[in-house]
Write a protein that holds these residues in place. Structure first.
Motif, mmCIF file in Angstrom:
data_model
loop_
_atom_site.group_PDB
_atom_site.id
_atom_site.type_symbol
_atom_site.label_atom_id
_atom_site.label_comp_id
_atom_site.label_asym_id
_atom_site.label_seq_id
_atom_site.Cartn_x
_atom_site.Cartn_y
_atom_site.Cartn_z
ATOM 1 N N GLY A 23 -16.236 11.970 -7.614
ATOM 2 C CA GLY A 23 -16.451 11.473 -8.965
ATOM 3 C C GLY A 23 -15.322 11.650 -9.949
ATOM 4 N N LEU A 24 -14.171 12.145 -9.542
ATOM 5 C CA LEU A 24 -13.059 12.269 -10.480
ATOM 6 C C LEU A 24 -12.469 10.907 -10.827
ATOM 7 N N VAL A 25 -12.470 10.015 -9.854
ATOM 8 C CA VAL A 25 -11.935 8.665 -10.018
ATOM 9 C C VAL A 25 -13.064 7.686 -9.707
ATOM 10 N N PRO A 26 -13.191 6.598 -10.476
ATOM 11 C CA PRO A 26 -14.248 5.620 -10.181
ATOM 12 C C PRO A 26 -14.204 5.156 -8.730
ATOM 13 N N CYS A 27 -15.374 5.114 -8.110
ATOM 14 C CA CYS A 27 -15.472 4.736 -6.699
ATOM 15 C C CYS A 27 -16.329 3.482 -6.576
ATOM 16 N N PRO A 28 -15.724 2.323 -6.364
ATOM 17 C CA PRO A 28 -16.510 1.090 -6.228
ATOM 18 C C PRO A 28 -17.324 1.099 -4.943
ATOM 19 N N ARG A 29 -18.271 0.166 -4.867
ATOM 20 C CA ARG A 29 -19.139 0.076 -3.688
ATOM 21 C C ARG A 29 -18.325 -0.156 -2.427
ATOM 22 N N HIS A 30 -17.316 -1.002 -2.509
ATOM 23 C CA HIS A 30 -16.429 -1.264 -1.376
ATOM 24 C C HIS A 30 -14.991 -0.983 -1.811
ATOM 25 N N ARG A 31 -14.311 -0.169 -1.038
ATOM 26 C CA ARG A 31 -12.916 0.153 -1.348
ATOM 27 C C ARG A 31 -11.956 -0.602 -0.431
ATOM 28 N N VAL A 32 -12.415 -1.723 0.082
ATOM 29 C CA VAL A 32 -11.594 -2.506 1.002
ATOM 30 C C VAL A 32 -10.398 -3.083 0.258
ATOM 31 N N PRO A 33 -9.317 -3.384 0.961
ATOM 32 C CA PRO A 33 -8.165 -4.023 0.302
ATOM 33 C C PRO A 33 -8.548 -5.364 -0.321
ATOM 34 N N ARG A 34 -7.711 -5.835 -1.222
ATOM 35 C CA ARG A 34 -7.947 -7.116 -1.901
ATOM 36 C C ARG A 34 -7.360 -8.250 -1.065
ATOM 37 N N TYR A 35 -8.161 -9.302 -0.906
ATOM 38 C CA TYR A 35 -7.756 -10.445 -0.078
ATOM 39 C C TYR A 35 -7.289 -11.587 -0.965
ATOM 40 N N ASP A 36 -6.119 -12.124 -0.668
ATOM 41 C CA ASP A 36 -5.579 -13.287 -1.370
ATOM 42 C C ASP A 36 -5.777 -14.508 -0.484
ATOM 43 N N ALA A 37 -6.642 -15.421 -0.936
ATOM 44 C CA ALA A 37 -6.989 -16.574 -0.110
ATOM 45 C C ALA A 37 -5.813 -17.517 0.091
ATOM 46 N N GLU A 38 -4.902 -17.583 -0.868
ATOM 47 C CA GLU A 38 -3.779 -18.510 -0.754
ATOM 48 C C GLU A 38 -2.780 -18.051 0.306
ATOM 49 N N THR A 39 -2.430 -16.792 0.261
ATOM 50 C CA THR A 39 -1.449 -16.269 1.224
ATOM 51 C C THR A 39 -2.101 -15.716 2.480
ATOM 52 N N GLN A 40 -3.439 -15.490 2.435
ATOM 53 C CA GLN A 40 -4.193 -14.879 3.536
ATOM 54 C C GLN A 40 -3.658 -13.490 3.882
ATOM 55 N N LEU A 41 -3.189 -12.799 2.851
ATOM 56 C CA LEU A 41 -2.678 -11.447 3.016
ATOM 57 C C LEU A 41 -3.563 -10.461 2.265
ATOM 58 N N LEU A 42 -3.490 -9.210 2.669
ATOM 59 C CA LEU A 42 -4.228 -8.143 2.006
ATOM 60 C C LEU A 42 -3.294 -7.367 1.086
ATOM 61 N N TYR A 43 -3.833 -7.001 -0.077
ATOM 62 C CA TYR A 43 -3.101 -6.224 -1.069
ATOM 63 C C TYR A 43 -3.933 -4.989 -1.423
ATOM 64 N N PRO A 44 -3.295 -3.943 -1.956
ATOM 65 C CA PRO A 44 -4.078 -2.757 -2.346
ATOM 66 C C PRO A 44 -5.100 -3.098 -3.428
ATOM 67 N N SER A 45 -6.323 -2.658 -3.238
ATOM 68 C CA SER A 45 -7.357 -2.844 -4.256
ATOM 69 C C SER A 45 -7.277 -1.714 -5.276
ATOM 70 N N LYS A 46 -7.904 -1.926 -6.427
ATOM 71 C CA LYS A 46 -7.755 -0.974 -7.527
ATOM 72 C C LYS A 46 -9.103 -0.468 -8.022
ATOM 73 N N ALA A 47 -9.074 0.743 -8.543
ATOM 74 C CA ALA A 47 -10.215 1.347 -9.235
ATOM 75 C C ALA A 47 -9.826 1.491 -10.697
ATOM 76 N N GLU A 48 -10.640 0.931 -11.585
ATOM 77 C CA GLU A 48 -10.309 0.906 -13.006
ATOM 78 C C GLU A 48 -11.169 1.891 -13.789
ATOM 79 N N PHE A 49 -10.532 2.509 -14.783
ATOM 80 C CA PHE A 49 -11.241 3.423 -15.682
ATOM 81 C C PHE A 49 -11.768 2.603 -16.861
#
Length: 483
Positions: free
Chosen positions: A368-394
Motif C-alpha cells: 500500500g505504499l504505492v497505488p496498486c492497480p488491478r492489473h500491473r501488466v505492461p501497456r500495449y500500443d496497438a499501432e506498434t504492437q509493442l509493450l511499454y512500461p505501465s504506470k501507477a499514478e498518485f
C-alpha cells in the motif's frame, strides 16, 4: 473472422500421439518385467510424465469451449481483439497431475509389496527397506492432500476473484497437512549456522516453532511469487517449467550413478563438483536417506514438468488458454512440498531468485505504499504492437515520505521511471513495480513474445547462478555437504 481463425487450437500432430503413448506404456510396464531395472519406480514416473504431457496437450483444447460456456473465460488485455479465451485451465493441468500421482502410488511402494529381495540388487542400490515405509506413505499422502487443497483454493480464487489480503493465507492452509506429518515424525527444527556466525550461535540453532512458521511462509511465497510475476502469455507456466527442470537436475545429482564425474567451476572457488563413483549414490555418497528424498522429489517434479510443458504449448503467444490462479497455486505448492519434505528448502529458494527480486520490488505496491492497480501488466500500443512500461499514478493521495524515499531509491538504481511535478517536486506517477516493467524500462519496448523470452532467459540465468552458489560458494560458509 481472421482473428478467430488465428485463435483456433494449435495443431497437434497425430505422430506425437502414436510415438509417446507406446513409449509411456513401455516405461510403465518395464518395472513389472524381469530383470527389474535398478530404480523401477523412476521408470514408471517417466511413463506418467509422458502421459501428463499428452493429457495437457490434448485435454486443454478439448475442454476449452466447456470452460467458456461455464463463463470461465477472459480477454487478453495485451491484444486488440475481444475473442474470449478459456480461463482457469490450470484446473485441467492440476487434475491430470494429481490423478497421475495417485496412480503412481503402487509403483512408488512396489518393493515393499515383495517379500523376497535380490541380494545383489540390494547391495547395488543401497536403498531397499525390509519393512513397509509407513513414514514415506504418510509423507506422500500428505503431499497429495496439500496439492488437492491448493487446487481447490486456487479454483475458488479463479471463480470468486479473492483479494490479495485474503488470498495470502490460502497456501498456509494448504500446507497444514505437510506440517502435521512433519511434526508427527519428529522432523528436525535445527538449522546449521554458517561458519562466520558460529562464534555467536554455535554449530546448530534450534528454531522450534519458528521453523514451522518458516515452512508455512515458504509455501506462501512459492505460490504467490509465481502468481505476481504474470500478465503476459506464457509467463506463469514458463517459470514453473524452468524451476521444475532445475529441481530435477539437482535431484539427478544425488541418484546412484554407476560412474563418477567432476564438473569444473569457474573462479577457482572450489575444486569443482564431484559426483558419483561406483554405485556411491551420486552426491549422496551411499546415503539411503538422501537418495530416497531426491527420488521423492523426482516423482513429484517429473509429472509436473510434463503437464506444464503440454500447457505451455497452448499458453504461448498468442495464448489459446489462460492458466488462472489454479496453476500458480498447484505448481507453487508442489515446489514447497518437495522443498520441505526432501529437506532442501534453501536450495529451492535459490531457484526462485527472479521471483525474490520481483517480490522485493513489488512490496511497496503490495503493502500500500504505492497505488496498486488491478492489473500491473505492461501497456500495449496497438499501432506498434509493442509493450511499454505501465504506470501507477498518485491521484487520490500524495506519496508518503517513505514511499517517496523508496521510489527515489529505485529510480537511482534504474528500476523505475518517475514523473515529477515541476512545481511541487512531488512524485506524480511511477512505473509499476514489476520485473517485467524493469525489462521494458532497461531494454526498451518489445513484443509480448520477446518479453516472455527475456523472462525465460532471466529464469535460466537465475538457475545457473543458483547452482553456482549452491555447489560453488556454499563451501565458503558451510562445512561438509550442507543444503
Amino acid at each position: 473472422m481472421a482473428q478467430e481463425a488465428a485463435l483456433r487450437p494449435r495443431y497437434l500432430p497425430k505422430a506425437l500421439l502414436y510415438a509417446l503413448v507406446p513409449t509411456a506404456c513401455w516405461f510403465l510396464l518395464r518395472p513389472l518385467l524381469d530383470p527389474a531395472p535398478p530404480l523401477p519406480a523412476l521408470h514408471a514416473s517417466l511413463g506418467f510424465s509422458l502421459l501428463a504431457l499428452l493429457g495437457s496437450l490434448y485435454l486443454v483444447p478439448a475442454l476449452g469451449q466447456t470452460f467458456i460456456r461455464a463463463n470461465l473465460k477472459g480477454r487478453d488485455l495485451l491484444k486488440t481483439y475481444d475473442t474470449p479465451i478459456p480461463e482457469s485451465q490450470g484446473l485441467i493441468c492440476a487434475s491430470i497431475y494429481i490423478i497421475l500421482l495417485i496412480l503412481f502410488i503402487p509403483y512408488s511402494f512396489s518393493e515393499s509389496f515383495t517379500t523376497h529381495y535380490d541380494s545383489a540388487r540390494r547391495a547395488r542400490e543401497g536403498i531397499v527397506v525390509d519393512e513397509f515405509p509407513h513414514h514415506q506413505l504418510a509423507v506422500y499422502l500428505s503431499s497429495l492432500l496439500s496439492l488437492l487443497m491448493a487446487t481447490m483454493l486456487g479454483f475458488l480464487d479463479d471463480v470468486f476473484d479473492i483479494r490479495w489480503r485474503h488470498k495470502l493465507p490460502i497456501p498456509i492452509i494448504a500446507s497444514i497437512p505437510l506440517l502435521i506429518v512433519y511434526y508427527s515424525e519428529r522432523g528436525a527444527t535445527d538449522v546449521v549456522v554458517p561458519l562466520p556466525l558460529r562464534w555467536l550461535f554455535g554449530t546448530l540453532l534450534h528454531l522450534g516453532p519458528l521453523y514451522y512458521v518458516y515452512m508455512s511462509l515458504l509455501s506462501t511465497f512459492c505460490t504467490n511469487s509465481i502468481n505476481i510475476l504474470a500478465g503476459i502469455n506464457g509467463s506463469e507456466v514458463s517459470q514453473a517449467v524452468i524451476i521444475a527442470s532445475s529441481i530435477i537436475l539437482n535431484d539427478l545429482l544425488f541418484l546412484p550413478w554407476p560412474f563418477g564425474f567432476r564438473i569444473a567451476l569457474p573462479l577457482h572457488v572450489t575444486d569443482g563438483l564431484k559426483v558419483g563413483g561406483m554405485w556411491s549414490a551420486g552426491m549422496a555418497y551411499g546415503s539411503r536417506v538422501l537418495v530416497e528424498r531426491h527420488l521423492f522429489s523426482l516423482y513429484l517434479m517429473l509429472p509436473l514438468l510434463g503437464v506444464c510443458l503440454g500447457f505451455m504449448y497452448h499458453n504461448w503467444y498468442p495464448a489459446r488458454a489462460f492458466p488462472g490462479d489454479t496453476l500458480c497455486y498447484v505448481t507453487g505448492m508442489a515446489f514447497a512440498v518437495v522443498g520441505i519434505q526432501a529437506h532442501y528448502s534453501k536450495t529451492l529458494l535459490l531457484f526462485f531468485l527472479p521471483q525474490i527480486f520481483n517480490f522485493v520490488l513489488s512490496c511497496p505496491q503490495l503493502f500500500g505504499l504505492v497505488p496498486c492497480p488491478r492489473h500491473r501488466v505492461p501497456r500495449y500500443d496497438a499501432e506498434t504492437q509493442l509493450l511499454y512500461p505501465s504506470k501507477a499514478e498518485f491521484k487520490e493521495k500524495r506519496p508518503s515520505k517513505l514511499a517517496t524515499l523508496v521510489l527515489r531509491l529505485f529510480s537511482a538504481l534504474g528500476l523505475v521511471e518517475l514523473a515529477i511535478d515541476v512545481k511541487t517536486g512531488e512524485i506524480e506517477s511511477s512505473t509499476n513495480l514489476t520485473i517485467l516493467n524493469v525489462f521494458l524500462l532497461r531494454l526498451g519496448p518489445m513484443r509480448e513474445d520477446g518479453l516472455t523470452r527475456v523472462l525465460i532467459a532471466t529464469q535460466v540465468c537465475g538457475s545457473l547462478l543458483a547452482f553456482f552458489i549452491r555447489y560453488g560458494l556454499a563451501g565458503l560458509v558451510y562445512d561438509g555437504n550442507r543444503r
